[in-house]
Design an enzyme around this catalytic site. Structure first.
Site, mmCIF file in Angstrom:
data_model
loop_
_atom_site.group_PDB
_atom_site.id
_atom_site.type_symbol
_atom_site.label_atom_id
_atom_site.label_comp_id
_atom_site.label_asym_id
_atom_site.label_seq_id
_atom_site.Cartn_x
_atom_site.Cartn_y
_atom_site.Cartn_z
ATOM 1 N N PHE A 112 -20.696 -36.817 -7.299
ATOM 2 C CA PHE A 112 -20.487 -35.406 -7.599
ATOM 3 C C PHE A 112 -21.831 -34.728 -7.928
ATOM 4 O O PHE A 112 -22.765 -34.816 -7.145
ATOM 5 C CB PHE A 112 -19.433 -35.239 -8.690
ATOM 6 C CG PHE A 112 -18.039 -35.573 -8.224
ATOM 7 C CD1 PHE A 112 -17.297 -34.653 -7.492
ATOM 8 C CD2 PHE A 112 -17.464 -36.807 -8.496
ATOM 9 C CE1 PHE A 112 -16.007 -34.956 -7.034
ATOM 10 C CE2 PHE A 112 -16.182 -37.124 -8.052
ATOM 11 C CZ PHE A 112 -15.449 -36.198 -7.319
ATOM 12 N N SER A 113 -21.935 -34.091 -9.092
ATOM 13 C CA SER A 113 -23.098 -33.227 -9.349
ATOM 14 C C SER A 113 -24.394 -33.963 -9.640
ATOM 15 O O SER A 113 -25.438 -33.320 -9.778
ATOM 16 C CB SER A 113 -22.783 -32.250 -10.481
ATOM 17 O OG SER A 113 -21.859 -31.284 -10.039
ATOM 18 N N ILE A 114 -24.376 -35.280 -9.706
ATOM 19 C CA ILE A 114 -25.655 -35.994 -9.691
ATOM 20 C C ILE A 114 -26.377 -35.698 -8.378
ATOM 21 O O ILE A 114 -27.600 -35.750 -8.306
ATOM 22 C CB ILE A 114 -25.440 -37.506 -9.915
ATOM 23 C CG1 ILE A 114 -24.925 -37.764 -11.340
ATOM 24 C CG2 ILE A 114 -26.719 -38.299 -9.675
ATOM 25 C CD1 ILE A 114 -24.590 -39.215 -11.628
ATOM 26 N N LYS A 116 -26.884 -32.856 -7.215
ATOM 27 C CA LYS A 116 -27.787 -31.732 -7.504
ATOM 28 C C LYS A 116 -29.164 -32.241 -7.928
ATOM 29 O O LYS A 116 -30.210 -31.753 -7.480
ATOM 30 C CB LYS A 116 -27.207 -30.855 -8.609
ATOM 31 C CG LYS A 116 -25.898 -30.159 -8.286
ATOM 32 C CD LYS A 116 -25.379 -29.425 -9.507
ATOM 33 C CE LYS A 116 -24.169 -28.549 -9.220
ATOM 34 N NZ LYS A 116 -22.964 -29.301 -8.839
#
Length: 393
Positions: A112-114, A116
């Protein structure tokens, strides 16, 4: 005797669809098999090597203060927190691992947002090469952003989540702008009668809120997807290939990895990367070692120092979404703001990369938490990580 899918996982394969793949109990399987549901681009390692997990029963079952009532061992905490995989490194060596019964250590897990934070690392490498400049307007890279929220902000505003964006990260709303966003990236089934929309086109429809850019920290995933669009436009290369050539191969990744893409191949750099726990730990160790491996500089030291030391504390206080009271946010990474100088990357459903330079420790935790905003909203996880970092090895 043939072991069926249902024997292995407790539900039939036909039960899992694009409409429910991020929900429990299916997520215990789907988070390691995203490519079954969404198109992906491969992030190639030099050579894929099957790895044998370290036997860690002594570490996992030793009594410790975890910070969570009712859990008095690392294993108990990890099981309570819906953990799929856990890797802990100290001074560059793996000292403990845990994998749930349904987890495959060699299967890439959605972070997921890792994603980013990984994207920002690629951006940092390109900045050092003079290809990207954080101080330039977004429209220098994407002229079509004029008229959208990104028409008058800088690349730095995007990196630091300080874009004045009229958008809510409503994970559980099936009808709002966030659901439309997920349909554009092919993460949700199409809405009957709705015109298909790709990810980059969706981003250009977003509008500005009633405040200036560069103000409070405002977490919004579309910003990180815009980074991917800019990176591909500025380099003329696929993001998956750039990541492979600039980071995965040089850092010695050994596992499979990929990133989801939309109908025209736009990478979902805000949340679509899948990677093995050990390879994510290798990235944390690379950052802890100032971006160098075997004498070769992979990630620029200046970028790492900026990520660790800068970020507007007041902007964070005004808009923080994680329980780091003294923290900061810089280039898609969270800073603890404490004496340990810890920094971390976080993804929904319980994905973590935590680096504590003061104890030379790197921790990775992959999870299939039933709720999108699970343990990252409370202090338990930070207390647990800090307790692990203090443990003698």
């Amino acid at each position: 005797m043939i072991k069926t899918f249902q024997d292995r996982h407790g539900f039939a394969r036909a039960d899992v669809t694009l409409a429910n793949w991020r929900t429990s109990p299916y997520s215990r399987w789907t988070f390691q098999n995203v490519r079954d549901f969404v198109p992906t681009a491969v992030i190639a390692a030099e050579t894929v090597v099957a790895e044998r997990p370290l036997a860690s029963d002594t570490f996992l079952d030793a009594p410790m203060e975890t910070g969570l009532a009712g859990t008095d061992t690392a294993r108990a905490f990890l099981e309570f927190a819906h953990t799929d995989a856990f890797v802990m490194m100290r001074k560059g060596e793996i000292v403990a691992e845990y994998y749930a019964a349904h987890a495959n250590p060699d299967a890439p897990h959605l972070v997921f947002s890792i994603s980013k934070s990984l994207t920002a690392v690629i951006s940092g490498i390109l900045e050092a090469d003079g290809i990207l400049d954080p101080d330039r307007p977004v429209t220098d890279y994407l002229p079509e952003a004029k008229g959208s929220v990104y028409g008058d902000c800088t690349y730095r505003d995007v990196l630091d989540m300080r874009v004045s964006l009229d958008f809510e990260e409503a994970y559980l709303d099936p009808y709002g702008a966030f659901a439309r966003y997920r349909r554009s990236m092919l993460w949700n089934p199409p809405m009957p009668g709705a015109e298909p929309e790709n990810l980059a086109a969706f981003l250009m429809t977003l509008q500005k809120a009633d405040r200036p850019h560069g103000g409070p920290f405002y977490y919004a995933s579309p910003n990180a997807d815009l980074l991917g669009v800019i990176i591909e436009r500025a380099t003329g290369a696929r993001f998956a290939d750039l990541t492979s050539d600039l980071l995965w191969k040089p850092m010695g990744a050994k596992g499979l990895a990929d990133i989801t893409v939309d109908a025209i191949g736009t990478p979902r750099t805000a949340g679509g990367v899948s990677i093995t726990a050990r390879d994510l730990a290798r990235l944390g160790e690379l950052l802890r070692n100032d971006g160098a491996r075997d004498g070769k500089q992979i990630i620029p030291v200046a970028w790492i120092r900026d990520m660790q030391e800068n970020g507007d504390r007041e902007a964070w206080q005004q808009g923080r979404n994680v329980d780091l009271p003294n923290g900061r946010y810089r280039s898609q990474w969270y800073q603890s703001g404490e004496a340990d100088q810890a920094f971390c990357a976080i993804g929904i459903h319980g994905q973590w990369l935590y680096v504590d330079p003061s104890t030379e420790t790197v921790i990775v935790k992959f999870s299939s938490h039933p709720e999108p905003l699970g343990d990252e909203e409370n202090q338990d996880i930070f207390t647990f990580f800090r307790a692990l970092c203090r443990r003698a090895i």
